[in-house]
Design an enzyme around this catalytic site. Structure first.
Site, PDB file in Angstrom:
ATOM      1  N   SER A  46       0.834  -1.203   0.000  1.00 17.84           N
ATOM      2  CA  SER A  46       0.000   0.000   0.000  1.00 17.84           C
ATOM      3  C   SER A  46       0.869   1.254   0.000  1.00 17.84           C
ATOM      4  CB  SER A  46      -0.955   0.004   1.191  1.00 17.84           C
ATOM      5  OG  SER A  46      -0.266  -0.094   2.411  1.00 17.84           O
ATOM      6  N   GLU A  47       2.017   1.211   0.690  1.00 19.17           N
ATOM      7  CA  GLU A  47       3.015   2.279   0.599  1.00 19.17           C
ATOM      8  C   GLU A  47       4.419   1.720   0.727  1.00 19.17           C
ATOM      9  OE1 GLU A  47      -0.448   4.882   2.287  1.00 19.17           O
ATOM     10  OE2 GLU A  47       0.540   3.141   3.147  1.00 19.17           O
ATOM     11  N   SER A  48       5.366   2.441   0.154  1.00 24.35           N
ATOM     12  CA  SER A  48       6.793   2.228   0.388  1.00 24.35           C
ATOM     13  C   SER A  48       7.390   3.585   0.748  1.00 24.35           C
ATOM     14  CB  SER A  48       7.492   1.687  -0.864  1.00 24.35           C
ATOM     15  OG  SER A  48       6.993   0.406  -1.218  1.00 24.35           O
ATOM     16  N   HIS A  77       0.975   4.285   8.743  1.00 24.47           N
ATOM     17  CA  HIS A  77       1.787   3.098   8.994  1.00 24.47           C
ATOM     18  C   HIS A  77       3.197   3.259   8.429  1.00 24.47           C
ATOM     19  CE1 HIS A  77       1.332   1.059   4.978  1.00 24.47           C
ATOM     20  NE2 HIS A  77       2.271   0.258   5.423  1.00 24.47           N
TER      21      HIS A  77
END
Length: 293
Positions: A46-48, A77
């Site tokens: 979902s994210e990096s 997160h």
């Protein structure tokens, strides 16, 4: 061929392989934004996040966040996971606090070694557009009566806006299926591009709220644990006295329908008209390696 070191962590975890996955790339200052975006799309979490340097700049560490589809100014997160990596892999000695520099501003992070929690203090919340149940029920493919109309459906932001939708029951939360055509029609006229549904009915009695978060716009149809949106939720719960109090200290469940059970801790209070928000959770390291450029 160049390379860059990275770590994978589970954030808001309840043990390994729970919570929300995050890839954290270190000393990434030589990468272009286009390269970061390509890596985030290849990783497909979902994210990096990309820590630009292991050196402090203006009191904090410069960090950029990418979903598979685009860069975002702030996310929850990724903040806790990146702080964990800085604490355990970049610092020579553990710190009680540190700061991450984002496009949305500076985010302070603190470490509670006794409880094993990492906390972030989010920006002052902004309350935006209020939507009607008729606008949202079709998007979520649930009946209008499933929405708790005692409280508004509203855009809220502490750096990344989200549409918050109060539902009456856990059953209603489970039944949500986003109609993508109606979803994209809705977000044409909203600052927020993600929708979080929530209910006070929970799987576990020690939790106070259950949530799901949907953000196909960002390349993530559903998110396992969303720190930014939960910060917005904390502010909302205080503003509208959802629990009949101006202060909350609660546990939130997320990710159960995805098979990624997550646990978030929310603290918020209203003081002199200002709502203060902190979101905490546990982080578990899963892997580390080299990314070939």
């Amino acid at each position: 061929m160049g390379k860059i070191n990275f770590s994978i962590v589970d954030v808001f975890s309840q043990g390994k392989y729970t919570g929300n996955q995050l890839a954290v790339f270190k000393n990434a200052g030589n990468l272009s934004g286009r390269e970061m975006q390509q890596i985030a799309k290849e990783m497909n979490y979902s994210e990096s996040t990309f820590i630009l340097s292991d050196q402090v700049n203006d009191g904090g560490y410069d960090v950029r966040i990418f979903t598979p589809n685009e860069e975002v100014p702030f996310a929850g997160h990724p903040t806790l996971g990146t702080a964990y990596v800085i604490q355990h892999e970049l610092l020579k000695e553990p710190a009680e606090t540190l700061t991450l520099n984002y496009k949305a501003g500076k985010i302070p992070v603190s470490f509670d070694a006794k409880e094993g929690l990492i906390w972030m203090k989010q920006n002052k919340p902004a309350f935006g557009k209020i939507l009607e149940p008729d606008q949202v029920s079709g998007v979520l493919q649930i009946e209008k009566d499933a929405i708790d109309e005692r409280f508004p459906i509203q855009e809220v932001s502490t750096g990344l806006p989200v549409i918050l939708v109060p539902l009456k029951t856990l059953d209603a939360v489970k039944r949500v299926r986003v109609n993508l055509e109606k979803y994209y029609e809705l977000i044409e006229d909203t600052d927020a591009k993600a929708i979080m549904v929530f209910t006070p009915e929970t799987y576990h009695p020690e939790s106070q709220v259950n949530v799901r978060d949907f953000g196909d716009y960002y390349g993530m149809p559903e998110d396992a644990a969303t720190g930014s949106a939960n910060g917005c939720l904390a502010a909302y719960l205080v503003k509208y006295r959802f629990f009949q109090t101006s202060e909350i200290n609660i546990r939130v469940e997320q990710g159960y329908e995805m098979g990624r059970p997550s646990l978030l801790f929310l603290k918020a209070n209203e003081e002199n008209g200002v709502i203060n928000v902190s979101v905490g959770g546990k982080v578990e390291k899963i892997a580390q390696g080299e990314w070939l450029l």
